[in-house]
Design a protein around this motif. Structure first.
Motif, mmCIF file in Angstrom:
data_model
loop_
_atom_site.group_PDB
_atom_site.id
_atom_site.type_symbol
_atom_site.label_atom_id
_atom_site.label_comp_id
_atom_site.label_asym_id
_atom_site.label_seq_id
_atom_site.Cartn_x
_atom_site.Cartn_y
_atom_site.Cartn_z
ATOM 1 N N MET A 102 20.515 30.807 31.096
ATOM 2 C CA MET A 102 19.690 32.023 31.069
ATOM 3 C C MET A 102 20.128 33.008 32.150
ATOM 4 O O MET A 102 19.340 33.813 32.644
ATOM 5 N N SER A 103 21.396 32.928 32.536
ATOM 6 C CA SER A 103 21.946 33.848 33.524
ATOM 7 C C SER A 103 22.769 34.909 32.811
ATOM 8 O O SER A 103 23.264 34.704 31.691
ATOM 9 N N GLN A 104 22.949 36.065 33.457
ATOM 10 C CA GLN A 104 23.693 37.154 32.843
ATOM 11 C C GLN A 104 25.198 36.879 32.906
ATOM 12 O O GLN A 104 25.696 36.217 33.813
ATOM 13 N N THR A 105 25.906 37.409 31.929
ATOM 14 C CA THR A 105 27.345 37.210 31.849
ATOM 15 C C THR A 105 27.968 38.459 31.244
ATOM 16 O O THR A 105 27.287 39.456 31.003
ATOM 17 N N ASP A 106 29.292 38.402 30.998
ATOM 18 C CA ASP A 106 29.951 39.556 30.392
ATOM 19 C C ASP A 106 30.061 39.355 28.883
ATOM 20 O O ASP A 106 29.615 38.346 28.347
ATOM 21 N N ALA A 107 30.669 40.313 28.206
ATOM 22 C CA ALA A 107 30.695 40.308 26.742
ATOM 23 C C ALA A 107 31.730 39.350 26.150
ATOM 24 O O ALA A 107 31.760 39.145 24.935
ATOM 25 N N HIS A 108 32.584 38.753 26.978
ATOM 26 C CA HIS A 108 33.604 37.817 26.504
ATOM 27 C C HIS A 108 34.463 38.444 25.395
ATOM 28 O O HIS A 108 34.635 37.880 24.316
ATOM 29 N N LEU A 109 35.014 39.621 25.687
ATOM 30 C CA LEU A 109 35.856 40.303 24.709
ATOM 31 C C LEU A 109 37.271 39.738 24.738
ATOM 32 O O LEU A 109 37.721 39.192 25.750
ATOM 33 N N ILE A 110 37.988 39.905 23.644
ATOM 34 C CA ILE A 110 39.376 39.469 23.535
ATOM 35 C C ILE A 110 40.258 40.709 23.498
ATOM 36 O O ILE A 110 40.091 41.569 22.628
ATOM 37 N N SER A 111 41.179 40.819 24.430
ATOM 38 C CA SER A 111 42.067 41.983 24.450
ATOM 39 C C SER A 111 43.091 41.875 23.322
ATOM 40 O O SER A 111 43.600 40.788 23.019
ATOM 41 N N ASP A 112 43.383 43.024 22.690
ATOM 42 C CA ASP A 112 44.342 43.089 21.582
ATOM 43 C C ASP A 112 44.002 42.100 20.465
ATOM 44 O O ASP A 112 44.882 41.440 19.904
ATOM 45 N N ALA A 113 42.727 42.004 20.152
ATOM 46 C CA ALA A 113 42.279 41.030 19.151
ATOM 47 C C ALA A 113 42.449 41.558 17.739
ATOM 48 O O ALA A 113 42.419 42.769 17.496
ATOM 49 N N GLN A 114 42.640 40.645 16.799
ATOM 50 C CA GLN A 114 42.531 40.963 15.386
ATOM 51 C C GLN A 114 41.046 40.883 15.020
ATOM 52 O O GLN A 114 40.362 39.943 15.415
ATOM 53 N N GLU A 115 40.558 41.849 14.251
ATOM 54 C CA GLU A 115 39.141 41.878 13.892
ATOM 55 C C GLU A 115 38.977 41.911 12.371
ATOM 56 O O GLU A 115 39.704 42.623 11.681
ATOM 57 N N VAL A 116 38.021 41.131 11.910
ATOM 58 C CA VAL A 116 37.722 41.081 10.483
ATOM 59 C C VAL A 116 36.210 41.191 10.306
ATOM 60 O O VAL A 116 35.451 40.409 10.898
#
Length: 208
Positions: A172-186
């Motif tokens: 229940m602690s705050q974190t970041d968005a865990h994004l993937i750089s240069d990701a393929q998106e569908v």
């Protein structure tokens, strides 16, 4: 009916409707992690058994700790759905040794406040379950184009709340968005209860 009796009847009907649509949406978060974790091989297949839901064979977790964690996540989502406090749920798959994020399964949740005054316009239970069933089938089919996970992996689930607050349910602690750089998106399918709509998308890291 008198005005007071009619209002009480209408309020009761709306409350029943809201509980129904919350139940529809909340049944999904207990299903999609199990399906993703099984299909992507994050856990050994011996830790799963099958159940029939949404007219589909879906995976049931036999491991007690994992089962309890997913149940805790689903219960918290239900609370925040009723409060209109949650915007999206994200499941990330990470490489265990490096914490490198390999996949990011995102489910955006939108609440239509106007539906509270028009419950008669909600789609039928069969229609909602058909939408969930189509999305679950697409999650399974994603295995055909996703890179093979060749290293040992783990997962995490993130709650996105209002004002850009992101919370890990485990602590229940705050974190970041865990994004993937240069990701393929569908973009995947969506479904709606008439009060909540869920849109899905997967981002993944391409094999080097």
């Amino acid at each position: 009916f008198s005005r007071c009796v009619f209002k009480a009847y209408l309020d009761g009907y709306i409350n029943f409707f809201l509980r129904y649509v919350c139940a529809c949406v909340c049944s999904f978060p207990s299903s999609f992690p199990r399906s993703i974790l099984y299909q992507r091989g994050v856990y050994d297949e011996t830790l799963f058994s099958k159940e029939h839901k949404y007219d589909l064979p879906l995976q049931v977790v036999k491991d007690k700790d994992l089962k309890d964690y997913i149940s805790k996540v689903s219960a918290q989502i239900e609370v925040w759905l009723e409060q209109h406090a949650i915007d999206k749920v994200v499941l990330v798959i990470l490489e265990t040794e490096t914490d490198d994020i390999l996949e990011r399964w995102q489910f955006d949740i939108d609440c239509d406040d106007t539906a509270q005054t028009a419950p008669d316009k909600a789609p039928s239970k069969q229609k909602v379950q058909e939408g969930i069933r189509n999305l679950m089938r697409q999650i399974v089919s994603c295995v055909s184009f996703l890179p093979v996970l060749e290293t040992r992996c783990c997962f995490d689930i993130l709650f996105f709340l209002g004002k850009n607050e992101i919370v890990q349910p485990s602590t229940m602690s705050q974190t970041d968005a865990h994004l993937i750089s240069d990701a393929q998106e569908v973009s995947l399918r969506s479904f709606s209860t008439g009060h909540h709509s869920v849109k899905a998308q997967i981002s993944y890291k391409c094999s080097s």
